[in-house]
Design a protein around this motif. Structure first.
Motif, PDB file in Angstrom:
ATOM      1  N   THR A  45       0.750  -1.264   0.000  1.00 12.72           N
ATOM      2  CA  THR A  45      -0.030  -0.075  -0.025  1.00 12.72           C
ATOM      3  C   THR A  45       0.810   1.158   0.089  1.00 12.72           C
ATOM      4  OG1 THR A  45      -0.192  -0.143   2.212  1.00 12.72           O
ATOM      5  CG2 THR A  45      -1.743  -1.081   1.264  1.00 12.72           C
ATOM      6  N   PRO A  46       0.532   2.375  -0.722  1.00 15.05           N
ATOM      7  CA  PRO A  46       1.389   3.596  -0.809  1.00 15.05           C
ATOM      8  C   PRO A  46       1.549   4.183   0.429  1.00 15.05           C
ATOM      9  CG  PRO A  46      -0.346   3.521  -2.430  1.00 15.05           C
ATOM     10  CD  PRO A  46      -0.687   2.389  -1.538  1.00 15.05           C
ATOM     11  N   SER A  47       0.644   3.887   1.464  1.00 10.40           N
ATOM     12  CA  SER A  47       0.509   4.578   2.852  1.00 10.40           C
ATOM     13  C   SER A  47       1.259   3.639   3.904  1.00 10.40           C
ATOM     14  CB  SER A  47      -0.810   5.058   3.296  1.00 10.40           C
ATOM     15  OG  SER A  47      -1.688   3.984   3.312  1.00 10.40           O
ATOM     16  N   SER A  48       1.864   2.632   3.411  1.00 10.69           N
ATOM     17  CA  SER A  48       2.499   1.866   4.623  1.00 10.69           C
ATOM     18  C   SER A  48       3.427   2.331   5.539  1.00 10.69           C
ATOM     19  CB  SER A  48       2.960   0.529   3.851  1.00 10.69           C
ATOM     20  OG  SER A  48       2.096  -0.333   3.264  1.00 10.69           O
ATOM     21  N   PHE A  49       4.260   3.377   4.773  1.00 10.99           N
ATOM     22  CA  PHE A  49       5.256   4.026   5.658  1.00 10.99           C
ATOM     23  C   PHE A  49       5.018   5.498   5.667  1.00 10.99           C
ATOM     24  CE2 PHE A  49       8.020   0.167   4.349  1.00 10.99           C
ATOM     25  CZ  PHE A  49       8.202  -0.077   5.526  1.00 10.99           C
ATOM     26  N   GLY A  50       3.809   5.854   5.992  1.00 12.69           N
ATOM     27  CA  GLY A  50       3.423   7.320   6.106  1.00 12.69           C
ATOM     28  C   GLY A  50       3.986   7.575   7.468  1.00 12.69           C
ATOM     29  N   LEU A  51       3.833   9.048   7.867  1.00  7.16           N
ATOM     30  CA  LEU A  51       4.611   9.534   8.950  1.00  7.16           C
ATOM     31  C   LEU A  51       3.765   9.154  10.176  1.00  7.16           C
ATOM     32  CD1 LEU A  51       5.206  13.194   7.803  1.00  7.16           C
ATOM     33  CD2 LEU A  51       6.767  11.739   8.350  1.00  7.16           C
ATOM     34  N   GLN A  52       2.423   8.654  10.126  1.00  6.98           N
ATOM     35  CA  GLN A  52       1.774   8.357  11.028  1.00  6.98           C
ATOM     36  C   GLN A  52       2.382   6.980  11.587  1.00  6.98           C
ATOM     37  OE1 GLN A  52      -0.452  10.054  12.405  1.00  6.98           O
ATOM     38  NE2 GLN A  52      -0.984   8.757  14.073  1.00  6.98           N
ATOM     39  N   TYR A  53       2.712   6.095  10.665  1.00  8.70           N
ATOM     40  CA  TYR A  53       3.469   4.807  11.216  1.00  8.70           C
ATOM     41  C   TYR A  53       4.684   4.901  12.015  1.00  8.70           C
ATOM     42  CZ  TYR A  53       6.281   0.588  10.713  1.00  8.70           C
ATOM     43  OH  TYR A  53       6.942  -0.539  11.135  1.00  8.70           O
TER      44      TYR A  53
END
Length: 496
Positions: free
Chosen positions: A36-44
């Protein structure tokens, strides 16, 4: 407690950092496999950093309590908890995922310099705290107490800063009012479409199987269809039993079956996660012939560095009667010297290739190790060569060589440290050239593997110091030679 127990206290933090790095790498590897594109978002990264930052606060408090009680086991446990605050893998992945490609190298260099600066400042601070004890009404806080409490406060401040300042910017800040209205209209239309379609037909497992709607108008056709099948193929207990069940019962049965399947898949996934991680690491390490050699040099460098730094306070106290503050200032000066050493190594690397610089660095470290040897003790061991593994009848040790023992040790330590510190960046630079450019997993790469191997090497170095210090064999009576001789052998093996 014995002086070698300090190695177990230091090694406890390294062991905790090793376990934390493996768990972080496992988590990032599983996230990257989702695709997923958001796997390594800042939230993680925010959640991960907040979770791991709690451990150093608890670890420093436990260590302070252990010092007040005089418990070596509790002190090791506190340092072990403190080690879980290591976030090198997270920091590297954060830079590579959340920064543009042209800025990654520059920010990675800043991260490394900040780490080295933190080591130097920490050693100087430790030497400063060791100079005095804090007198308070009804109690006396020693230098070890004050340092642990001071670090707990710093980690707590860091935790607050992460919670309030490490925030992901909203994507709606740069949008105009017209774009916001258009998105709201589009979202409402999609909601109406989905609501209307759900009102037209409610799909249940029973209606899909029998091709009927929920109003019950096709019950006669369904019954005749089942009767024809029963007349043709005989009794159909499965279909008739399913036809007699209500839609709610069918849905509950399907949901329970789905939960069982998901639970089984989750167990298999957890069991295979470490196997997948190990296979990915193995593919990266053995990508070509040069990468294992580079990793071996990194392991040798980290083990030697850990032995030199951890044993410095023990050796200087045993042979020269130094206190902890003097050893901290010496190690802090060596840590601060890393910056000019890296600058000189970078200048030299522009005129020579990496292989030449690596060999010269190994030669320098080898000369430093030879200088550090206690030659008077070596002669005594040569005389008792047949009894090296016998239990020593005495616990005393030979004085360091002649009247220049302090100068000899400090000069050899500086020379070997110079060789090791020039060896590490050159090895990493050469590894970046031979490493695979494209990885199937964004988390498992040479940088993360170097972090894991470095921590494992530090644990091995501390374990070696502990075993030598607690040994009562004749070969280990002199601690300097028992620690330096394996590094000399490793240095010769690295050259050839």
């Amino acid at each position: 407690a014995n002086a070698p127990h300090s190695a177990s206290i230091i090694g406890g933090a390294s062991a905790g950092a090793l376990i934390a790095s493996i768990l972080q790498l496992r988590s990032m590897s599983s996230e990257s496999s989702k695709g997923t594109p958001s796997s390594f978002g800042l939230q993680y990264f925010r959640q991960a950093l907040l979770q791991w930052t709690v451990f150093p606060i608890i670890g420093n408090i436990v260590h302070a309590v252990a010092v007040s009680r005089g418990s070596i086991s509790l002190a090791v446990f506190g340092r072990f908890i403190l080690g879980f605050g290591s976030a090198d893998c997270l920091h590297r992945q954060l830079l590579s995922q959340c920064l543009p490609a042209p800025h990654v190298v520059y920010e990675s260099s800043n991260l490394m310099h900040s780490h080295l600066l933190g080591v130097a400042v920490g050693l100087f601070s430790g030497g400063f705290f060791a100079l005095f004890d804090v007198e308070m009404p009804g109690a006396t806080i020693s230098s070890l107490h004050s340092g642990s409490y001071f670090m707990s406060v710093l980690w707590f401040i860091h935790l607050i800063r992460l919670f309030f300042l490490f925030q992901e910017q909203s994507n709606d800040e740069g949008k105009s009012e017209e774009e916001t209205k258009d998105e709201a209209v589009l979202e409402s239309e999609l909601n109406e479409f989905s609501t209307g379609s759900s009102e037209q037909e409610t799909a249940t497992p029973e209606s899909v199987f029998y091709r009927s709607t929920s109003d019950g108008t096709d019950d006669e056709l369904n019954l005749s269809y089942v009767n024809e099948l029963q007349a043709t193929y005989g009794s159909l207990p499965i279909i008739t039993r399913k036809n007699s069940m209500t839609s709610e019962q069918v849905e509950k049965k399907e949901l329970s079956r789905a939960k069982e399947v998901n639970l089984a898949q989750t167990k298999k996934t957890r069991a295979r996660t470490f196997q997948t991680l190990a296979s990915r690491i193995r593919r990266v390490v053995f990508y070509n012939v040069a990468i294992p050699v580079m990793f071996a040099l990194i392991v040798f460098t980290k083990i030697s560095h850990e032995i030199l730094f951890t044993s410095c306070a023990i050796i200087t106290n045993r042979y020269f009667s130094w206190n902890g503050s003097q050893a901290c200032f010496l190690l802090g000066a060596l840590s601060a010297a890393v910056f000019p050493i890296n600058y000189i190594a970078e200048r030299i690397a522009r005129s020579y290739d990496e292989r030449t610089v690596i060999k010269r660095s190994l030669y320098t470290a080898f000369i430093g190790f030879i200088v550090m040897l206690n030659w008077a003790s070596m002669v005594n061991l040569a005389v008792h060569l047949r009894n090296l593994m016998d239990k020593a009848e005495y616990t005393s040790y030979h004085p360091y060589d002649w009247f220049f023992g302090t100068l000899q040790y400090v000069f050899g330590l500086c020379l070997s440290y110079l060789g090791l510190m020039s060896l590490e960046p050159t090895t990493l630079a050469l590894m970046s050239k031979v490493a695979p450019s494209r990885m199937r997993s964004v988390a498992v790469n040479c940088g993360s593997i170097v972090t894991i191997m470095s921590l494992a090497s530090r644990v091995l170095g501390d374990l070696h110091i502990l075993m030598v210090g607690l040994s009562h064999r004749l070969i280990n009576v002199d601690m300097v030679n028992s620690l330096i001789t394996p590094m000399i052998i490793g240095c010769v093996a690295a050259v050839y």
